[in-house]
Design a protein around this motif. Structure first.
Motif, PDB file in Angstrom:
ATOM      1  N   GLU A 139      34.229  44.541  43.096  1.00  0.00           N
ATOM      2  CA  GLU A 139      32.476  44.422  43.382  1.00  0.00           C
ATOM      3  C   GLU A 139      32.257  45.185  44.628  1.00  0.00           C
ATOM      4  OE1 GLU A 139      30.330  42.748  41.117  1.00  0.00           O
ATOM      5  OE2 GLU A 139      32.096  43.886  40.077  1.00  0.00           O
ATOM      6  N   VAL A 140      33.032  44.695  45.692  1.00  0.00           N
ATOM      7  CA  VAL A 140      32.861  45.419  46.949  1.00  0.00           C
ATOM      8  C   VAL A 140      33.404  46.812  47.212  1.00  0.00           C
ATOM      9  CG1 VAL A 140      32.983  44.676  49.554  1.00  0.00           C
ATOM     10  CG2 VAL A 140      32.752  42.997  47.872  1.00  0.00           C
ATOM     11  N   PHE A 141      34.566  46.942  46.511  1.00  0.00           N
ATOM     12  CA  PHE A 141      35.228  48.190  47.054  1.00  0.00           C
ATOM     13  C   PHE A 141      35.129  49.257  45.947  1.00  0.00           C
ATOM     14  CE2 PHE A 141      36.579  45.041  50.021  1.00  0.00           C
ATOM     15  CZ  PHE A 141      36.210  45.383  51.472  1.00  0.00           C
ATOM     16  N   ALA A 142      34.900  48.822  44.850  1.00  0.00           N
ATOM     17  CA  ALA A 142      34.822  49.696  43.661  1.00  0.00           C
ATOM     18  C   ALA A 142      36.176  50.174  43.361  1.00  0.00           C
ATOM     19  CB  ALA A 142      33.648  50.823  43.966  1.00  0.00           C
ATOM     20  N   VAL A 143      37.210  49.352  43.448  1.00  0.00           N
ATOM     21  CA  VAL A 143      38.679  49.751  43.223  1.00  0.00           C
ATOM     22  C   VAL A 143      38.739  49.733  41.634  1.00  0.00           C
ATOM     23  CG1 VAL A 143      41.181  49.153  43.156  1.00  0.00           C
ATOM     24  CG2 VAL A 143      39.452  48.849  45.175  1.00  0.00           C
ATOM     25  N   GLY A 144      39.369  50.762  40.982  1.00  0.00           N
ATOM     26  CA  GLY A 144      39.535  50.904  39.587  1.00  0.00           C
ATOM     27  C   GLY A 144      40.231  49.672  39.007  1.00  0.00           C
ATOM     28  N   TYR A 145      40.153  49.445  37.668  1.00  0.00           N
ATOM     29  CA  TYR A 145      40.889  48.563  36.921  1.00  0.00           C
ATOM     30  C   TYR A 145      42.278  48.650  37.156  1.00  0.00           C
ATOM     31  CZ  TYR A 145      36.194  46.693  35.313  1.00  0.00           C
ATOM     32  OH  TYR A 145      35.052  46.363  35.195  1.00  0.00           O
ATOM     33  N   GLY A 146      42.880  49.931  36.936  1.00  0.00           N
ATOM     34  CA  GLY A 146      44.309  50.159  37.088  1.00  0.00           C
ATOM     35  C   GLY A 146      44.749  49.850  38.168  1.00  0.00           C
ATOM     36  N   GLU A 147      44.295  50.207  39.372  1.00  0.00           N
ATOM     37  CA  GLU A 147      44.722  49.795  40.823  1.00  0.00           C
ATOM     38  C   GLU A 147      44.687  48.412  41.143  1.00  0.00           C
ATOM     39  OE1 GLU A 147      42.561  52.138  43.659  1.00  0.00           O
ATOM     40  OE2 GLU A 147      42.787  54.164  42.507  1.00  0.00           O
ATOM     41  N   ILE A 148      43.447  47.685  40.449  1.00  0.00           N
ATOM     42  CA  ILE A 148      43.579  46.289  40.853  1.00  0.00           C
ATOM     43  C   ILE A 148      44.618  45.669  40.029  1.00  0.00           C
ATOM     44  CG2 ILE A 148      42.278  44.142  40.364  1.00  0.00           C
ATOM     45  CD1 ILE A 148      39.628  45.743  40.608  1.00  0.00           C
ATOM     46  N   ALA A 149      44.936  46.135  38.867  1.00  0.00           N
ATOM     47  CA  ALA A 149      46.190  45.287  37.956  1.00  0.00           C
ATOM     48  C   ALA A 149      47.474  45.522  38.860  1.00  0.00           C
ATOM     49  CB  ALA A 149      46.331  46.116  36.492  1.00  0.00           C
ATOM     50  N   GLU A 150      47.644  46.604  39.240  1.00  0.00           N
ATOM     51  CA  GLU A 150      48.780  47.110  40.129  1.00  0.00           C
ATOM     52  C   GLU A 150      49.002  45.901  41.466  1.00  0.00           C
ATOM     53  OE1 GLU A 150      50.050  50.744  41.051  1.00  0.00           O
ATOM     54  OE2 GLU A 150      49.414  51.620  38.990  1.00  0.00           O
ATOM     55  N   ALA A 151      47.620  45.861  41.960  1.00  0.00           N
ATOM     56  CA  ALA A 151      47.781  45.088  43.006  1.00  0.00           C
ATOM     57  C   ALA A 151      47.803  43.438  42.875  1.00  0.00           C
ATOM     58  CB  ALA A 151      46.509  45.313  43.813  1.00  0.00           C
ATOM     59  N   VAL A 152      47.283  42.962  41.772  1.00  0.00           N
ATOM     60  CA  VAL A 152      47.543  41.419  41.622  1.00  0.00           C
ATOM     61  C   VAL A 152      48.490  41.034  40.439  1.00  0.00           C
ATOM     62  CG1 VAL A 152      45.151  41.082  42.190  1.00  0.00           C
ATOM     63  CG2 VAL A 152      45.575  41.707  39.670  1.00  0.00           C
ATOM     64  N   GLY A 153      49.414  42.086  40.236  1.00  0.00           N
ATOM     65  CA  GLY A 153      50.370  42.192  38.864  1.00  0.00           C
ATOM     66  C   GLY A 153      49.711  41.522  37.781  1.00  0.00           C
ATOM     67  N   LYS A 154      48.609  42.243  37.277  1.00  0.00           N
ATOM     68  CA  LYS A 154      48.212  41.863  35.813  1.00  0.00           C
ATOM     69  C   LYS A 154      47.914  43.149  35.113  1.00  0.00           C
ATOM     70  CE  LYS A 154      47.449  37.274  36.909  1.00  0.00           C
ATOM     71  NZ  LYS A 154      48.092  36.280  36.284  1.00  0.00           N
ATOM     72  N   SER A 155      47.968  42.836  33.680  1.00  0.00           N
ATOM     73  CA  SER A 155      47.227  44.175  32.881  1.00  0.00           C
ATOM     74  C   SER A 155      45.751  44.376  33.373  1.00  0.00           C
ATOM     75  CB  SER A 155      47.502  43.774  31.533  1.00  0.00           C
ATOM     76  OG  SER A 155      46.620  42.963  30.954  1.00  0.00           O
ATOM     77  N   PRO A 156      45.533  45.794  33.048  1.00  0.00           N
ATOM     78  CA  PRO A 156      43.992  46.132  33.225  1.00  0.00           C
ATOM     79  C   PRO A 156      43.087  45.238  32.342  1.00  0.00           C
ATOM     80  CG  PRO A 156      45.581  47.990  32.994  1.00  0.00           C
ATOM     81  CD  PRO A 156      46.307  46.884  32.554  1.00  0.00           C
ATOM     82  N   ALA A 157      43.637  44.834  30.853  1.00  0.00           N
ATOM     83  CA  ALA A 157      42.835  44.083  30.049  1.00  0.00           C
ATOM     84  C   ALA A 157      42.664  42.799  30.708  1.00  0.00           C
ATOM     85  CB  ALA A 157      43.570  43.891  28.695  1.00  0.00           C
ATOM     86  N   ALA A 158      43.472  42.148  31.355  1.00  0.00           N
ATOM     87  CA  ALA A 158      43.537  40.926  31.925  1.00  0.00           C
ATOM     88  C   ALA A 158      42.636  40.880  33.233  1.00  0.00           C
ATOM     89  CB  ALA A 158      44.865  40.299  32.271  1.00  0.00           C
ATOM     90  N   VAL A 159      42.699  41.945  33.814  1.00  0.00           N
ATOM     91  CA  VAL A 159      41.714  42.016  35.236  1.00  0.00           C
ATOM     92  C   VAL A 159      40.213  42.228  34.540  1.00  0.00           C
ATOM     93  CG1 VAL A 159      40.917  43.839  36.942  1.00  0.00           C
ATOM     94  CG2 VAL A 159      43.445  43.155  36.714  1.00  0.00           C
ATOM     95  N   ARG A 160      40.086  42.785  33.636  1.00  0.00           N
ATOM     96  CA  ARG A 160      38.557  42.762  33.101  1.00  0.00           C
ATOM     97  C   ARG A 160      38.225  41.391  32.693  1.00  0.00           C
ATOM     98  NH1 ARG A 160      36.567  47.859  31.704  1.00  0.00           N
ATOM     99  NH2 ARG A 160      38.165  49.707  31.885  1.00  0.00           N
TER     100      ARG A 160
END
Length: 309
Positions: free
Chosen positions: A144-165
Motif C-alpha cells: 500500500e505504501v511502496f507499491a511493491v509487486g506481489y511476487g517481490e512481497i512473497a519472496e520478502a515474507v516467505g509466502k506464495s503470491p496467492a497467500a500475499v493477495r
C-alpha cells in the motif's frame, strides 16, 4: 619478487574494492527508503536503524552479479530483518509501562507534501498498524505504501503470491475499520491544532471542549521514565482539564512542528523536548491526542529525519 607480490595483490584488491564501492553506492542510494520501510514496520527509529545495520551486513556478502534489482533485493533483506525485530518488539511491549506509542520523528515539509507517505507514517496510522500481525503489517506496508509487486512481497515474507493477495485483502479490511473516515487536509489540521493551542494558552475549558471530540482518546507514553497517564483517558470532559494544565508552561513552550509528516505540537522545557503532542483529527475536531514523553523516544526530535518512498 616484490613486484610480483604487488601485482598479485593489486589484481586481487581492485575487484574487491570495486565490489565494495558498488555495494556501498547501492545501499546509500536506497538508505532513506530502507529506513522508511523499517520504521513503518516497527514504529521505532532506533530499531529501524538496527535493522539497517543488519541489512548492510548481509548486503555486503551478496554476490552483486546475481542481483537484477538492487532496490528490490535490499527491500527484501530489510523486510526480513524487520519481521524478526517485530517479534522481539512484541515481547518488549508486553512488559512496557503504560501505553506504548510510536517514536516521533521531526520531518521536513517534503514529507507532508506527499500525502500518502505522510498518512502512512502518521502517529494515528502507525497505531492502526499495531493491530496487524507482523506478516500483515509487512505486506500492507510494502504493497500500500511502496507499491511493491506481489511476487517481490512473497519472496520478502516467505509466502506464495496467492497467500500475499489474501493477506493484503485481510489487512486492508482491518485497517479500513480502524483508520479515520475521509481525508483531512493539512490546512484543516493546522487550523484545528492552532485552535487547540490557543484554547490551552487561555486555559478556557469551554473552548477546549469545542475543539475536542466528545469521545476523544488521550494516550500518554512515559515508558516508566517520565510521568504519564498509566491508562488511556477517554472523553472530552476528562481530557480537557488535562490539556488545560499545559498552560502553566506558557504559550512559548508549546510550538507547532511537523512530526511524522503531520502538524503536531512540541513542548520544550529549558531548551529540551519534553513532550510531543500528535493529534488525530476528524470532522474538524481532535479525536485522538498522543503524548510521547519517554525521553528514550525523543532523541530524533532535534533534527529532521528524511523519509522516502
Amino acid at each position: 619478487m616484490n613486484g610480483r607480490d604487488t601485482g598479485a595483490g593489486t589484481g586481487t584488491a581492485e575487484p574487491r574494492v570495486a565490489r565494495a564501492d558498488s555495494a556501498t553506492g547501492a545501499f546509500v542510494a536506497h538508505r532513506d527508503l530502507l529506513f522508511t520501510v523499517a520504521y513503518e514496520m516497527l514504529g521505532s527509529a532506533a530499531d529501524a536503524e538496527d535493522v539497517l545495520q543488519e541489512t548492510w551486513l548481509r548486503w555486503v556478502d551478496v554476490d552483486l552479479g546475481t542481483v537484477r534489482n538492487s532496490r528490490a533485493y535490499l527491500v527484501r533483506i530489510t523486510t526480513r530483518q524487520a519481521l524478526a525485530r517485530l517479534r522481539t518488539l512484541a515481547r518488549r511491549k508486553e512488559s512496557y509501562v503504560g501505553p506504548w506509542l510510536p517514536e516521533p520523528l521531526l520531518t521536513a515539509p517534503d514529507v507532508a507534501e506527499d500525502a500518502e507517505l505522510a498518512d502512512s507514517v502518521s502517529m494515528a496510522m502507525l497505531l492502526v498498524l499495531e493491530t496487524l500481525t507482523p506478516t500483515e503489517r509487512a505486506v500492507f506496508v510494502l504493497r500500500e505504501v511502496f507499491a511493491v509487486g506481489y511476487g517481490e512481497i512473497a519472496e520478502a515474507v516467505g509466502k506464495s503470491p496467492a497467500a500475499v493477495r489474501q493477506i493484503i485483502h485481510r489487512a486492508r479490511a482491518r485497517v479500513a475499520a480502524r483508520r479515520p473516515r475521509g481525508t483531512v487536509s493539512a490546512a484543516e489540521t493546522h487550523a484545528v491544532l492552532e485552535a487547540f493551542r490557543q484554547a490551552v494558552d487561555t486555559g478556557d475549558l469551554r473552548r477546549l471542549l469545542g475543539v475536542l471530540a466528545p469521545d476523544v482518546v488521550f494516550l500518554g507514553d512515559g515508558g516508566g521514565i517520565a510521568r504519564a497517564a498509566p491508562e488511556p483517558i477517554v472523553g472530552a470532559e476528562r481530557v480537557a482539564p488535562l490539556a488545560a494544565g499545559l498552560r502553566r508552561f506558557g504559550a512559548a513552550a508549546l510550538r507547532p512542528a511537523l512530526v511524522n509528516g503531520c502538524p503536531a505540537l512540541v513542548l520544550r522545557l529549558d531548551g529540551k523536548v519534553d513532550t510531543v503532542l500528535a493529534p488525530r483529527i476528524a470532522d474538524g475536531r481532535v479525536t485522538g491526542l498522543y503524548a510521547v514523553r519517554n525521553p528514550e523516544k525523543l532523541s530524533r526530535m532535534d533534527r529532521e529525519t528524511v523519509l522516502r518512498r
